[in-house]
Design a protein around this motif. Sequence first.
Motif, PDB file in Angstrom:
ATOM      1  N   VAL A   1      34.605  40.415  49.204  1.00  0.00           N
ATOM      2  CA  VAL A   1      36.063  40.310  49.358  1.00  0.00           C
ATOM      3  C   VAL A   1      36.715  40.074  47.999  1.00  0.00           C
ATOM      4  O   VAL A   1      37.738  40.691  47.674  1.00  0.00           O
ATOM      5  CB  VAL A   1      36.434  39.175  50.338  1.00  0.00           C
ATOM      6  N   ALA A   2      36.119  39.199  47.174  1.00  0.00           N
ATOM      7  CA  ALA A   2      36.683  38.913  45.855  1.00  0.00           C
ATOM      8  C   ALA A   2      36.733  40.157  44.981  1.00  0.00           C
ATOM      9  O   ALA A   2      37.681  40.356  44.211  1.00  0.00           O
ATOM     10  CB  ALA A   2      35.872  37.810  45.161  1.00  0.00           C
ATOM     11  N   PHE A   3      35.717  41.019  45.129  1.00  0.00           N
ATOM     12  CA  PHE A   3      35.668  42.233  44.311  1.00  0.00           C
ATOM     13  C   PHE A   3      36.872  43.135  44.588  1.00  0.00           C
ATOM     14  O   PHE A   3      37.303  43.892  43.712  1.00  0.00           O
ATOM     15  CB  PHE A   3      34.379  43.006  44.598  1.00  0.00           C
ATOM     16  N   ALA A   4      37.400  43.050  45.796  1.00  0.00           N
ATOM     17  CA  ALA A   4      38.527  43.914  46.162  1.00  0.00           C
ATOM     18  C   ALA A   4      39.809  43.537  45.427  1.00  0.00           C
ATOM     19  O   ALA A   4      40.769  44.307  45.425  1.00  0.00           O
ATOM     20  CB  ALA A   4      38.752  43.852  47.674  1.00  0.00           C
ATOM     21  N   TYR A   5      39.834  42.341  44.798  1.00  0.00           N
ATOM     22  CA  TYR A   5      41.041  41.885  44.095  1.00  0.00           C
ATOM     23  C   TYR A   5      40.739  41.767  42.605  1.00  0.00           C
ATOM     24  O   TYR A   5      40.461  40.687  42.104  1.00  0.00           O
ATOM     25  CB  TYR A   5      41.510  40.553  44.660  1.00  0.00           C
ATOM     26  N   ALA A   6      40.795  42.898  41.907  1.00  0.00           N
ATOM     27  CA  ALA A   6      40.318  42.923  40.527  1.00  0.00           C
ATOM     28  C   ALA A   6      41.397  43.227  39.499  1.00  0.00           C
ATOM     29  O   ALA A   6      41.107  43.333  38.320  1.00  0.00           O
ATOM     30  CB  ALA A   6      39.208  43.976  40.395  1.00  0.00           C
ATOM     31  N   GLY A   7      42.642  43.383  39.922  1.00  0.00           N
ATOM     32  CA  GLY A   7      43.675  43.852  39.011  1.00  0.00           C
ATOM     33  C   GLY A   7      44.076  42.881  37.922  1.00  0.00           C
ATOM     34  O   GLY A   7      44.687  43.277  36.925  1.00  0.00           O
ATOM     35  N   HIS A   8      43.744  41.612  38.084  1.00  0.00           N
ATOM     36  CA  HIS A   8      44.197  40.598  37.131  1.00  0.00           C
ATOM     37  C   HIS A   8      43.652  40.836  35.720  1.00  0.00           C
ATOM     38  O   HIS A   8      44.320  40.513  34.741  1.00  0.00           O
ATOM     39  CB  HIS A   8      43.773  39.208  37.608  1.00  0.00           C
ATOM     40  N   SER A   9      42.453  41.376  35.606  1.00  0.00           N
ATOM     41  CA  SER A   9      41.829  41.518  34.292  1.00  0.00           C
ATOM     42  C   SER A   9      42.554  42.519  33.402  1.00  0.00           C
ATOM     43  O   SER A   9      42.380  42.507  32.182  1.00  0.00           O
ATOM     44  CB  SER A   9      40.360  41.924  34.437  1.00  0.00           C
TER      45      SER A   9
END
Length: 398
Positions: free
Chosen positions: A187-195
């Motif tokens: 699930v965490a991998f699906a939210y990666a835009g911050h980097s």
Amino acid sequence: MVGAGVLSLPFAMSRMGWGPGVIVLVLSWTITLFTLWQMVEMHEMVPGKRFDRYHELGQHAFGEKLGLYIVVPQQLVVQVGTCIAYTVTGGHSLKKAHDSICSDCSTFKSSWWIVIFASINFVLCHFPNFNSMSAVSFAAAVMSLTYSIIAWTASLARGFQPDISYAIKARSTADATFNFFTSLGDVAFAYAGHSVALEIQATIPSTPEKPSKGPMWRGVIWAYVGVAFCYFPVAIVGYYVFGNSVADNVLVGLEHPRWLIAAANIFVVIHVIGGYQVYAMSVFDMLETYLVVKLKFPPSILLRFITRTIYVVVTMIIAIAIPFFSSLLGFLGGFAFAPTSYFLPCIIWLKIYKPKRFSLSWMVNWTCIILGILLMTLSPIGALRNIILSAKDYKFFS
């Protein structure tokens, strides 16, 4: 914002169950939207200065050296890890599209499909900067919305099967526990835009009267509406239709209609090509800056060509060596994505703004930090265990 990690969400749900699964999905959406808002706000917190890189924000908060050491390794792991995971996804989706179109044809090994996918990135990786990729990025965004819709509508069309079970599928209590940890990382991998958020905001013009945070925040809101529109239906419908027998990539478990499933997998390929380029561009920027500034290489087209080609080759080789889609996503999601997306912005916010103890801002940030640290600790443990178990029967580079 909508990544290929959406395809693993039904599988993550099957390892968590209805209640915990829905709670984790909603919490992740809420926390990462909050931390992304913080990053947008902090981009121009100092009058006359813009923090156009994640590590520049870290350096402002923690100091020149410490900020660099805290942020850059995590950001690199996120971006390189995403490129590796997208290479695995692209290769598998190409293979699935081929097999759907021509079920009677002899097929290549997965490794060859990964090489074919990487060969496309050999060409596209030579775009000079973010702005030059706007058409590729737009195509990727359209494709992500399209294949997400196909994933849950095709699942609905398949219909509920009478032998479906929603019981947690595991050989033992320990197995169920570690699988749950891995799913947190999925699930965490699906939210990666911050980097890459600050790098993207850096491309937006800004004046004191019209700071960049206005249009950037509107973009974030639309992106997260798209995320909700894609993630929740795919996760819930995919799990509802397949139960605990769902594949780690929901599109792999769909067979009919063949033309539609083939099209959806082609859309995935187009999307991860664009996603690969977006995440790789920041790595290229770091590598080329280091080579020119620190190692004194003369800036040239040849240097850019060699650096970027080697990067694509390295990510391709690792993708061939570790093609375990869900476990790879779980490991990267917990180990790297949790810090950059879930709690590092909160730590920087507390460090810079120093909200009053036990105020709402203080409590919300500390809650995110605690949940993020738990995610970063537990998820890689479960994922690494699954990778080791899978690797026992896998012949590398076969």
